[in-house]
Design an enzyme around this catalytic site. Sequence first.
Site, short mmCIF file in Angstrom:
data_model
loop_
_atom_site.label_atom_id
_atom_site.label_comp_id
_atom_site.label_asym_id
_atom_site.label_seq_id
_atom_site.Cartn_x
_atom_site.Cartn_y
_atom_site.Cartn_z
N HIS A 78 7.45 19.44 3.10
CA HIS A 78 8.88 20.18 3.72
C HIS A 78 9.87 19.11 4.32
O HIS A 78 9.52 18.18 4.66
CB HIS A 78 8.86 21.33 4.53
CG HIS A 78 8.08 20.94 5.73
ND1 HIS A 78 8.60 20.52 6.82
CD2 HIS A 78 6.71 21.04 6.25
CE1 HIS A 78 8.11 20.44 7.97
NE2 HIS A 78 6.90 20.67 7.74
N ASP A 80 12.45 19.73 6.48
CA ASP A 80 13.08 19.79 7.69
C ASP A 80 11.99 19.39 8.72
O ASP A 80 11.09 19.34 8.64
CB ASP A 80 13.30 21.41 7.79
CG ASP A 80 12.28 22.47 8.03
OD1 ASP A 80 11.25 22.23 7.14
OD2 ASP A 80 12.00 23.23 8.83
N ASP A 139 6.43 14.93 10.63
CA ASP A 139 5.85 16.39 10.29
C ASP A 139 7.36 17.06 9.71
O ASP A 139 8.21 17.30 10.29
CB ASP A 139 5.79 17.40 11.43
CG ASP A 139 5.54 18.87 10.95
OD1 ASP A 139 5.12 19.17 9.76
OD2 ASP A 139 5.09 19.67 11.93
N GLU A 172 10.69 24.82 6.40
CA GLU A 172 9.34 25.27 6.81
C GLU A 172 9.15 25.58 8.17
O GLU A 172 8.44 26.63 8.55
CB GLU A 172 8.15 24.39 6.45
CG GLU A 172 6.86 24.72 6.36
CD GLU A 172 6.15 24.43 7.67
OE1 GLU A 172 5.00 24.63 7.77
OE2 GLU A 172 6.68 23.42 8.30
N GLU A 173 9.79 24.81 9.11
CA GLU A 173 9.65 25.22 10.50
C GLU A 173 9.87 26.27 10.87
O GLU A 173 9.67 26.63 12.26
CB GLU A 173 10.23 23.71 11.45
CG GLU A 173 9.52 22.40 10.83
CD GLU A 173 8.11 22.22 11.29
OE1 GLU A 173 7.39 23.12 12.11
OE2 GLU A 173 7.71 21.13 11.32
N ASP A 195 0.80 18.49 4.96
CA ASP A 195 1.64 18.88 6.18
C ASP A 195 0.54 19.24 7.18
O ASP A 195 0.82 20.07 8.24
CB ASP A 195 2.27 20.20 5.75
CG ASP A 195 3.33 20.66 6.69
OD1 ASP A 195 3.55 19.53 7.58
OD2 ASP A 195 3.37 21.90 6.77
N HIS A 377 6.24 17.54 16.80
CA HIS A 377 7.17 18.42 17.39
C HIS A 377 7.79 17.84 18.64
O HIS A 377 8.48 18.75 19.19
CB HIS A 377 6.81 19.87 17.40
CG HIS A 377 6.52 20.67 16.25
ND1 HIS A 377 6.36 22.02 16.14
CD2 HIS A 377 6.32 20.28 14.98
CE1 HIS A 377 6.29 22.21 15.04
NE2 HIS A 377 6.18 21.35 14.20
#
Length: 406
Positions: A78, A80, A139, A172-173, A195, A377
Amino acid sequence: MKAYERLLKYVAVHTTSDENAEKVPSTDRQFDLANLLVCEMKDLGIEDAAVNENCYVMGHIPATKGCENAPKIGFIAHLDTAPDASGKDVHPVVHENYNGEDVEIGNGLKLTTSMFPHLPGLKGRTLITTDGTTLLGADDKSGISIIMTMAERLRDEKIPHGKVCIAFTPDEEIGHGARLLDLDKFGADFAYTIDGGQENEIEYENFNASKAVFKIKGISVHPGDAKNKMINAALVACEISSMLPAAETPAHTEGREGFYHLTDISGDVENAEIDYIVRDHDAALFEAKKNTLKMIEKTLNEKYGEGTVVLTLTDQYRNMIEKIKPHMHIVETARKCITAQGLNAANVPIRGGTDGAQLSHRGLPCPNLGTAGYAFHGPYEHITAEGMDTMVNVICDIVKSYSSGS
């Protein structure tokens, strides 16, 4: 080009998604990375590489001669990054020949072996960290980097392979990444999202997930004359929280144990709202948790009057294992390829969700593989160049394993 070199380039592109937006992609800046990737894919000979109006990047590598009957394999990552921490002006720091000890990363922050016990095992590697002011974006820009490097190796090393289908998804997030992926156009028989975390991990179990929102309507009267009249909506919100099991929160659970997670509470005497996410791997326990919330709504309306509390439950994703089990060859092939790298392959239940969960329930079996990253994150996020190289080897070996069409 090495996978980590791609990562250093991709993290410079700001792609944070926005959970409050009502469009796909949620942020136009995700197109910046999408367009960059389309150009790179075309340079790698992926002639049909393109990005659509919703920021889904897709491209296909045709099967080599003699492998036309091999399964069509998909690889997905992904675009984002999570809105939990800033993804703007990311300045990665490369620590060559890392010594396996505590390391200052900047902004007064330190990666410590007490907080991250795996760090000594990374001794001698090229460690990539943040500068302490943003997240890193591994990520899932590491997943993108691994897939792109695989594509380059298939070309340069002339590795025999069936059709390879590549997609990079937005949002995705915030839980939207797989919803608009055109599976017919993608054309894979099965796929892997890249991922996850450590290199040895195979993830094909995830939470069943729902969002729960309680809206509370109170009655406000002068506090001097409130007896038997006032209903304080903010206090009712607190009462809802007190009615849930104190031990069933993220801070007290692990593995396959589910939870109620209070994500937001706001309000005053007249109106209040309390929001939860509800998670459990077990489908029956998941339904039981939702029934507990419904019972709270019923009980409080009986206590305070109908319409005082209104609960809205929204299912978000489901455990992929029921859709993976009929296709366990996908997992076993990945396990074999991970073991070939000298690692002990591990099935790790995801305490969250991936695009693969949605895709599996849409008909594309799609377990998740690691990226070699940690502490996603936030500013403690880190990864190693060598770990990413290992994952390139793993997915190249997966392609080779299916090249005969067996």
